[in-house]
Design an enzyme around this catalytic site. Structure first.
Site, mmCIF file in Angstrom:
data_model
loop_
_atom_site.group_PDB
_atom_site.id
_atom_site.type_symbol
_atom_site.label_atom_id
_atom_site.label_comp_id
_atom_site.label_asym_id
_atom_site.label_seq_id
_atom_site.Cartn_x
_atom_site.Cartn_y
_atom_site.Cartn_z
ATOM 1 N N ILE A 41 0.813 -1.216 0.000
ATOM 2 C CA ILE A 41 0.000 0.000 0.000
ATOM 3 C C ILE A 41 0.845 1.263 0.000
ATOM 4 C CG2 ILE A 41 -1.964 -1.096 1.131
ATOM 5 C CD1 ILE A 41 -0.992 0.069 3.769
ATOM 6 N N ILE A 49 5.600 -0.721 2.493
ATOM 7 C CA ILE A 49 4.570 -0.834 3.518
ATOM 8 C C ILE A 49 3.467 -1.734 2.984
ATOM 9 C CG2 ILE A 49 2.928 0.405 4.974
ATOM 10 C CD1 ILE A 49 4.661 2.867 4.700
ATOM 11 N N LYS A 62 5.711 -2.336 7.936
ATOM 12 C CA LYS A 62 6.772 -1.646 7.206
ATOM 13 C C LYS A 62 7.993 -2.560 7.128
ATOM 14 C CE LYS A 62 7.609 2.680 8.053
ATOM 15 N NZ LYS A 62 8.093 3.934 8.698
ATOM 16 N N ASP A 192 9.660 16.308 11.201
ATOM 17 C CA ASP A 192 9.230 15.980 9.833
ATOM 18 C C ASP A 192 7.708 16.039 9.737
ATOM 19 O OD1 ASP A 192 9.577 15.355 7.181
ATOM 20 O OD2 ASP A 192 9.658 13.194 7.503
#
Length: 765
Positions: A41, A49, A62, A192
């Site tokens: 996905i 992932i 992940k 981030d």
């Protein structure tokens, strides 16, 4: 009375002293066999992932590959350790951490699965759309009565966008602020924060993810103490102090949060126009304000401007931000109907696998991959004053056991030598290849995300980003992205359909009545003289040509590899024709090339004649039988070559060419003027029988122009007819000065080469 010293206290000791209690040290360690991997996905900075299940709970897995020899191994290890440590923090607006697993050199981080994907999918309306010039042009014209209102979020290039009411947008901002306030309370800097790292869950609850760049803030140095840290994050969302390499603190997250708010308001991605280098990467308010919708709540816009202050000390804290948003929410009514969320991954999941290996289409190497050309056969006929110009085609027609030759092929009307050589006895073996559209194993996502510099580990901001797929690509059945389509032709789908006696040119002899000063018009219609024809597929143009000569051995089957190119068939371009067993094959520079198909084969069910394996076996048998026939014909040609060479040397001599005026032949034609030529013509009669076969020699003219000093026959026409088993050959040349053939050869104007000297021949059964 119990003293304070005797008050019982809890002592958390190790599990060695607590028999029977479960050990929590391995609470986050997951057995890889307990994970069920589904479809991919997303793709982040350090791995892929997958959607999966862990004991019935949907999870996101992940995958990160660890290679000790990699130069980035140390940084990658630190990234993983930091993300795992930060994921242990628990908050409703943070992605829940479930555990870690490993197998071999791969590590798997398991978190909760958030169905809606990243927030950027619902926000952006100019991504992959506007150039900087278009962006500035629209910025200037926003609000003008002559231009559409860009605040309308419902239309974007004719595509419906998700309508986000202002209460919902403020709720989104509030959820993010709550998560960041929690992290800052734990002295954690995210570093981030951006819209692609914000996931949309049920009821539009926002969850912050991607903690790989998180760091602890300076503790004990007073409020908002700054420290020297590395430059990391996404350029368009980084605070100016981080971009410039200055010391920074948790206020850098507030600036990034202000950039996210500006994207929520304008529903446009942040570009360099909003943060020019001339302003030292601060936010250009003059560019932002024209992009703000007219109905934006002023306090919401004021919050954006406060969070993006250039001086970090002037920015509010997340605790203050949550209070301001909470008061703003009370003034607005929350919508009762929320926009629907997209389906990030279909259910049910695939069966459990040992490791998340991405499955790709495996293609049979014996595939015919070609570009379909809808060309038609070309007939070569040219009427010149000197007769038919064949562009120096080296044609020697050797007719073996000739059949169906009509004596009426020669018609002399009005003293014109009109010769029609209709090669209608061509058995063209045609294969109708079934066409099937297969998805190219090429990635179907937008390639701009693969090389992005944002080190994005979110679910959908990568090569398989649903945001990019649905907005910039076409959706086909099953929600799959339309990628590059390559038309493949299975070799097992080819069916043999011989077209016996394929007559390509039915030229009536009566149509060749030309009164053009007694010109010799020769219509040599050899269209369709290509034995192997592939409808919608060109077999002949292959990288491994088949050499066919006088002493060639059994030819090998053509390569099954895809042809490097598909060439159009052009007659009369120095082509050498070889006709074997009524199967005419055009040879261009000793390479087999097929003629263009007359028409496309109809599409039909590829499983109508059995399985692919059975059809492929039938096709192989047909190929073997075809080349066995060619091998037998080649042996027969070798036997004929010697006798042909001797006959040509003995019978085809310059001494046999003599001027005649009224030379009556023995051909049985309905016209009494058959064989009659003018005084300026020269006629040649030759009778040759070799092993019961009729031999038809041909003089080859190497120049289409006639020189005054040399004898250059521009046209030599050959016609054969059968009358009571007697074979006759009539050779007619244009009026020229007669010289010995040896002088013609010396002058290189008209050359006759014996068949044994390497001249390509044409055999027709």
């Amino acid at each position: 009375m119990i003293s304070m010293d005797s008050t019982p206290t809890l002592n958390f000791e190790t599990s060695d002293n607590l028999d029977g209690l479960p050990d929590g040290s391995n609470a986050f360690k997951i057995n890889i066999d307990d994970l069920e991997f589904g479809q991919e996905i997303g793709k982040g900075a350090y791995g892929k992932i997958f959607k999966g299940e862990y004991f019935g709970t949907p999870v996101a897995i992940k995958e990160i590959s660890l290679q000790p020899n990699d130069v980035k191994y140390k940084d990658l290890t630190k990234f993983i350790q930091r993300e795992v440590a930060m994921l242990r923090f628990s908050h409703p607006n943070l992605v829940q951490f479930i555990g870690v697993s490993e197998r071999g050199s791969s590590l798997y981080i398991v978190t909760e699965f958030v169905q809606g994907g990243d927030l950027a999918y619902y926000l952006f309306r100019n991504k992959f759309d506007d150039t900087p010039e278009q962006y500035i042009h629209r910025k200037v014209n926003v609000g003008s009565s002559s231009t559409p209102d860009l605040s309308d979020p419902t239309v974007h290039n004719g595509e419906k966008l998700v309508q986000l009411a202002w209460p919902l947008r403020i709720k989104i901002a509030y959820d993010v602020a709550c998560a960041m306030a929690y992290l800052h309370s734990r002295n954690v800097i995210h570093r981030d924060l951006k819209s692609t790292n914000l996931l949309v869950g049920d009821n539009w609850r926002i969850k912050v993810c991607d903690m790989g760049f998180a760091r602890t803030a300076q503790v004990g140095g007073g409020s908002r103490a700054k420290r020297t840290m590395t430059i990391c994050g996404t350029t368009n969302c980084m605070a100016p102090e981080v971009v410039l390499g200055q010391d920074y603190n948790e206020a850098c997250d507030v600036f990034s949060y202000g950039i996210v708010l500006s994207e929520i308001i304008t529903r446009m991605d942040t570009t360099n126009n909003l943060r020019p280098s001339s302003l030292k990467y601060g936010l250009d308010v003059d560019v932002l304000l024209p992009l703000v919708p007219k109905d934006c709540p002023p306090p919401f816009l004021k919050l954006v401007l406060d969070c993006t202050e250039y001086d970090p000390d002037n920015r509010p804290t997340f605790k203050e931000i949550t209070e301001r948003l909470k008061s703003l929410t009370k003034k607005l009514s929350t919508p009762h109907i929320l926009p629907p969320l997209r389906v990030l991954a279909q259910s049910p999941l695939t069966s459990p696998i040992q490791s998340p290996i991405s499955t790709k289409n495996q293609f049979n190497p014996n595939l015919f991959k070609s570009i379909v050309h809808n060309n038609h056969n070309h007939s070569s006929s040219s009427n010149n004053s000197s007769g038919y110009n064949n562009n120096s085609n080296h044609n020697i027609n050797i007719t073996v056991n000739s059949i169906n030759i009509n004596s009426s092929n020669i018609n002399n009307n009005n003293n014109n030598n009109n010769i029609n050589n209709n090669n209608n006895n061509n058995n063209n073996i045609s294969f109708s290849g079934r066409q099937e559209e297969l998805m190219s194993p090429i990635s179907m996502g937008d390639e701009s995300d693969l090389d992005s510099d944002d080190e994005d580990d979110s679910y959908t901001s990568s090569a398989s980003s649903s945001r990019c797929n649905s907005r910039n690509g076409k959706i086909i059945n099953g929600g799959k992205q339309m990628g590059y389509i390559i038309k493949h032709h299975y070799s097992s789908d080819l069916e043999s359909s011989p077209n016996g006696n394929n007559i390509n040119n039915n030229n009536n002899n009566n149509n060749n009545n030309n009164n053009n000063n007694n010109n010799n018009n020769n219509n040599n219609n050899n269209s369709g003289n290509n034995g192997i024809c592939i409808n919608s597929l060109s077999l002949g143009v292959s990288s491994s040509p088949i050499q066919i000569g006088l002493s060639s051995k059994s030819p090998t089957p053509p390569s099954m590899s895809p042809p490097t190119s598909v060439k159009s068939y052009h007659p009369n371009n120095n082509n050498n024709n070889i006709n074997i067993n009524n199967t005419n094959t055009n040879i261009n520079n000793n390479k087999i090339s097929s003629s263009p198909p007359v028409k496309n084969s109809p599409k039909s069910n590829r499983f109508s004649n059995g399985s692919l394996k059975q059809q492929f076996q039938q096709y192989q048998q047909q190929q073997q039988q075809l080349f066995l026939n060619i091998n037998e014909d080649d042996k027969e040609l070798e036997e004929l070559s010697k006798s042909i060479d001797d006959t040509f040397r003995l019978h085809f001599s310059p001494l046999n060419i003599s001027p005649t005026q009224n030379n009556n032949n023995n051909n049985n034609n309905s016209n009494n003027n058959n064989g009659n030529v003018n005084h300026n013509h020269h006629h040649l009669n030759q009778h040759s029988h070799i092993n019961g076969h009729l031999i038809s020699p041909t003089i080859i003219s190497s120049s289409s122009t006639t020189s005054s000093s040399t004898s250059t026959p521009s046209l030599v026409s050959l016609t054969s007819s059968r009358d009571h088993h007697h074979h006759h050959i009539s050779v007619t040349s244009s009026p020229t000065n007669i010289k010995p053939l040896s002088s013609s050869i010396a002058s290189n104007s008209s050359v006759f080469t014996p068949l044994g000297s390497g001249l390509t021949r044409t055999v027709q059964s």
